[in-house]
Design a protein around this motif. Sequence first.
Motif, PDB file in Angstrom:
ATOM      1  N   TRP A 176      -0.073 -25.002  31.680  1.00  0.00           N
ATOM      2  CA  TRP A 176       0.176 -26.527  31.484  1.00  0.00           C
ATOM      3  C   TRP A 176      -0.933 -27.708  31.196  1.00  0.00           C
ATOM      4  O   TRP A 176      -0.928 -28.277  30.446  1.00  0.00           O
ATOM      5  N   ALA A 177      -2.047 -27.257  31.853  1.00  0.00           N
ATOM      6  CA  ALA A 177      -3.135 -27.993  31.546  1.00  0.00           C
ATOM      7  C   ALA A 177      -3.678 -27.775  29.850  1.00  0.00           C
ATOM      8  O   ALA A 177      -4.028 -28.824  29.322  1.00  0.00           O
ATOM      9  N   THR A 178      -3.583 -26.508  29.503  1.00  0.00           N
ATOM     10  CA  THR A 178      -4.048 -26.239  28.266  1.00  0.00           C
ATOM     11  C   THR A 178      -3.029 -26.919  27.246  1.00  0.00           C
ATOM     12  O   THR A 178      -3.293 -27.509  26.329  1.00  0.00           O
ATOM     13  N   ALA A 179      -1.635 -26.887  27.445  1.00  0.00           N
ATOM     14  CA  ALA A 179      -0.688 -27.562  26.685  1.00  0.00           C
ATOM     15  C   ALA A 179      -0.716 -28.961  26.656  1.00  0.00           C
ATOM     16  O   ALA A 179      -0.731 -29.713  25.524  1.00  0.00           O
ATOM     17  N   PRO A 224      12.166 -31.236  30.004  1.00  0.00           N
ATOM     18  CA  PRO A 224      12.131 -29.949  29.880  1.00  0.00           C
ATOM     19  C   PRO A 224      11.048 -29.459  28.710  1.00  0.00           C
ATOM     20  O   PRO A 224      11.218 -29.854  27.553  1.00  0.00           O
ATOM     21  N   CYS A 225       9.912 -29.168  29.021  1.00  0.00           N
ATOM     22  CA  CYS A 225       8.747 -29.072  28.405  1.00  0.00           C
ATOM     23  C   CYS A 225       7.857 -27.614  28.578  1.00  0.00           C
ATOM     24  O   CYS A 225       6.987 -27.884  29.373  1.00  0.00           O
ATOM     25  N   HIS A 226       8.226 -26.543  28.464  1.00  0.00           N
ATOM     26  CA  HIS A 226       7.365 -25.412  28.782  1.00  0.00           C
ATOM     27  C   HIS A 226       6.083 -25.118  27.966  1.00  0.00           C
ATOM     28  O   HIS A 226       6.257 -25.609  26.940  1.00  0.00           O
ATOM     29  N   ALA A 227       5.134 -25.046  28.611  1.00  0.00           N
ATOM     30  CA  ALA A 227       3.858 -24.861  28.006  1.00  0.00           C
ATOM     31  C   ALA A 227       3.664 -23.940  26.766  1.00  0.00           C
ATOM     32  O   ALA A 227       3.316 -24.309  25.685  1.00  0.00           O
ATOM     33  N   GLU A 228       4.482 -22.648  26.801  1.00  0.00           N
ATOM     34  CA  GLU A 228       4.455 -21.892  26.062  1.00  0.00           C
ATOM     35  C   GLU A 228       5.119 -22.309  24.425  1.00  0.00           C
ATOM     36  O   GLU A 228       4.629 -22.071  23.559  1.00  0.00           O
ATOM     37  N   GLU A 229       6.081 -23.127  24.674  1.00  0.00           N
ATOM     38  CA  GLU A 229       6.646 -23.755  23.534  1.00  0.00           C
ATOM     39  C   GLU A 229       5.690 -25.072  22.829  1.00  0.00           C
ATOM     40  O   GLU A 229       5.747 -24.940  21.674  1.00  0.00           O
ATOM     41  N   ILE A 230       5.124 -25.662  23.930  1.00  0.00           N
ATOM     42  CA  ILE A 230       4.322 -26.535  23.289  1.00  0.00           C
ATOM     43  C   ILE A 230       2.938 -25.916  22.324  1.00  0.00           C
ATOM     44  O   ILE A 230       2.568 -26.169  21.427  1.00  0.00           O
ATOM     45  N   ALA A 231       2.682 -24.904  23.022  1.00  0.00           N
ATOM     46  CA  ALA A 231       1.719 -23.877  22.127  1.00  0.00           C
ATOM     47  C   ALA A 231       2.076 -23.489  20.827  1.00  0.00           C
ATOM     48  O   ALA A 231       1.558 -23.601  19.776  1.00  0.00           O
ATOM     49  N   LEU A 232       3.392 -23.422  20.779  1.00  0.00           N
ATOM     50  CA  LEU A 232       4.271 -22.861  19.295  1.00  0.00           C
ATOM     51  C   LEU A 232       4.498 -24.133  18.632  1.00  0.00           C
ATOM     52  O   LEU A 232       5.072 -24.013  17.381  1.00  0.00           O
ATOM     53  N   GLU A 233       3.963 -25.424  19.127  1.00  0.00           N
ATOM     54  CA  GLU A 233       4.501 -26.558  18.347  1.00  0.00           C
ATOM     55  C   GLU A 233       6.143 -26.815  18.333  1.00  0.00           C
ATOM     56  O   GLU A 233       6.422 -27.225  17.267  1.00  0.00           O
ATOM     57  N   LYS A 234       6.882 -26.129  19.167  1.00  0.00           N
ATOM     58  CA  LYS A 234       8.303 -26.364  19.190  1.00  0.00           C
ATOM     59  C   LYS A 234       8.558 -28.038  19.655  1.00  0.00           C
ATOM     60  O   LYS A 234       8.036 -28.194  20.501  1.00  0.00           O
ATOM     61  N   TYR A 235       9.496 -28.260  18.865  1.00  0.00           N
ATOM     62  CA  TYR A 235       9.730 -29.984  19.110  1.00  0.00           C
ATOM     63  C   TYR A 235      10.386 -30.048  20.546  1.00  0.00           C
ATOM     64  O   TYR A 235      10.942 -29.454  20.986  1.00  0.00           O
ATOM     65  N   SER A 236       9.547 -30.880  21.428  1.00  0.00           N
ATOM     66  CA  SER A 236       9.916 -31.281  22.880  1.00  0.00           C
ATOM     67  C   SER A 236       9.890 -32.684  23.181  1.00  0.00           C
ATOM     68  O   SER A 236       9.506 -33.567  22.408  1.00  0.00           O
ATOM     69  N   TYR A 237      10.434 -32.789  24.504  1.00  0.00           N
ATOM     70  CA  TYR A 237      10.760 -34.166  24.698  1.00  0.00           C
ATOM     71  C   TYR A 237      10.213 -34.277  26.288  1.00  0.00           C
ATOM     72  O   TYR A 237      10.291 -33.352  27.184  1.00  0.00           O
ATOM     73  N   ILE A 238       9.514 -35.299  26.462  1.00  0.00           N
ATOM     74  CA  ILE A 238       8.646 -35.552  27.594  1.00  0.00           C
ATOM     75  C   ILE A 238       9.136 -36.865  28.161  1.00  0.00           C
ATOM     76  O   ILE A 238       9.165 -37.897  27.269  1.00  0.00           O
ATOM     77  N   THR A 239       9.427 -37.153  29.507  1.00  0.00           N
ATOM     78  CA  THR A 239       9.494 -38.207  29.812  1.00  0.00           C
ATOM     79  C   THR A 239       8.564 -38.878  31.062  1.00  0.00           C
ATOM     80  O   THR A 239       7.926 -37.769  31.809  1.00  0.00           O
TER      81      THR A 239
END
Length: 337
Positions: free
Chosen positions: A20-23, A146-161
Motif C-alpha cells: 500500500w505504501a508503494t502504491a 475501494p482501492c487495492h494496491a495491486e490495481e494501482i500498480a496496474l494503473e486500473k482506474y480507481s476512486y479514493i476518498t
Amino acid sequence: MVESQQTMGEKIAVVGGGSWATALIKILTENQVKVKWWMRDAEAVAHIRKYRHNPHYLSSVELHPSKVKPYLQLREALKGVDWVILAVPSAFIEDALKDADPSWFEGKKVISGVKGIISSTSQLVTDWFAEKFAVDPQHLGAIAGPCHAEEIALEKYSYITIASASEDTAKEFAKLLTCRFVKTSYLTDLHGVEYAAVMKNIVAMSCGIVHGVGAGDNFQAVMVSNAIIEIQRFLDTVVPLERKVNVSAYLGDLLVTSYSQFSRNRTFGNMIGRGYSVQAAKVELKMIAEGYYATNCIQRINEQYKVDLPIVKFAYDVLYNKEKPLKAFEELKGKFV
C-alpha cells in the motif's frame, strides 16, 4: 471530485514499506511532489536506491530517484515535509513509531492509510495518533474507498476518498492523490469512515470463512447486503452523524474487499473456513489480515454500545471462541433477511 494539479511542490513522508505504501507513492509521484520514504528494511532501502523498485512488494512499480528518496531513519524522513502518510499495518504501527517524538510531527498534517485499528487500545488510528503525538485533530485525515494496491500498480482506474474533520485538510490532500488513473473526493466523516474500513475487513474475512465451509455466491450476496446495514447500525450508534453509506467510501470499499481476488482478509478467512488454524493462516498469507485484529477490537468496543452485530459475533466466535466454522455458519444463516 477533485481536479488534478500537476505543479504542486509539497514534500511528503510515507511511513511503511509494504504494497500500500508503494502504491501510494506511485500515485503521488504522478504529480510534482517530493516523497521521503521511511522503511525499516535496510536491504530494501539499498535495493530501491540501486534498482528503483521495491524488491518485496509491487516490484513492477518504477520509483524515480528524482522524486522518491528512501530512508532508514524516521526522524530524517520527517524533516522538512508538509504531510505524513501512515501506511503501516495497525498491528505494527505502535512498534514502528515507538521511538518517535511529538516534536517530529509539529506543524505537519498526518493522513492515515491504515484501514485497521490499534489492537492494544481499540482506538482508531487518528485518535491514537492525536493522543500520542499531540497533532491537531484538524490536521488529521484518512484514506478510504475501494482501492487495492495491486490495481494501482496496474494503473486500473480507481476512486479514493479522503476524510478529515477539516474540510480544508481533506480537500488539500485529495488533490495530491488525484492523477490520470485515480479520481478523488473528500468528506468530513473521519471517524465514520475509519470505523467502516475496520468493519469491512471483518465482513470480508467472514465472507472468506463461509466460502471456505461451502457457502456460495447467493449467500455471500445476502451477507454483504446485511453487512452494510450492520455497519450503518454501528456507525449511527458510535459516531452519530447524517451520512450516506451507499457511496464508495463505505459500500464501495466493503464490496471490493469482500469480493476481490486481491483481498487478503477474504483469503485469510477462506483458510480458516477450510480448517487452517489462525497461526497457520497467518504464516501462509505472509501479509497482515487487518480483520483478525479488528474483530477483537470491535467486539470489545461493542460491549459498551451493545449494537446487534451478527457478522462481528460470527467472526469473533470462530477466531477467538474457537467455535467450529461450520457450526458458526449454521447459526449465522438465521440472522439475515
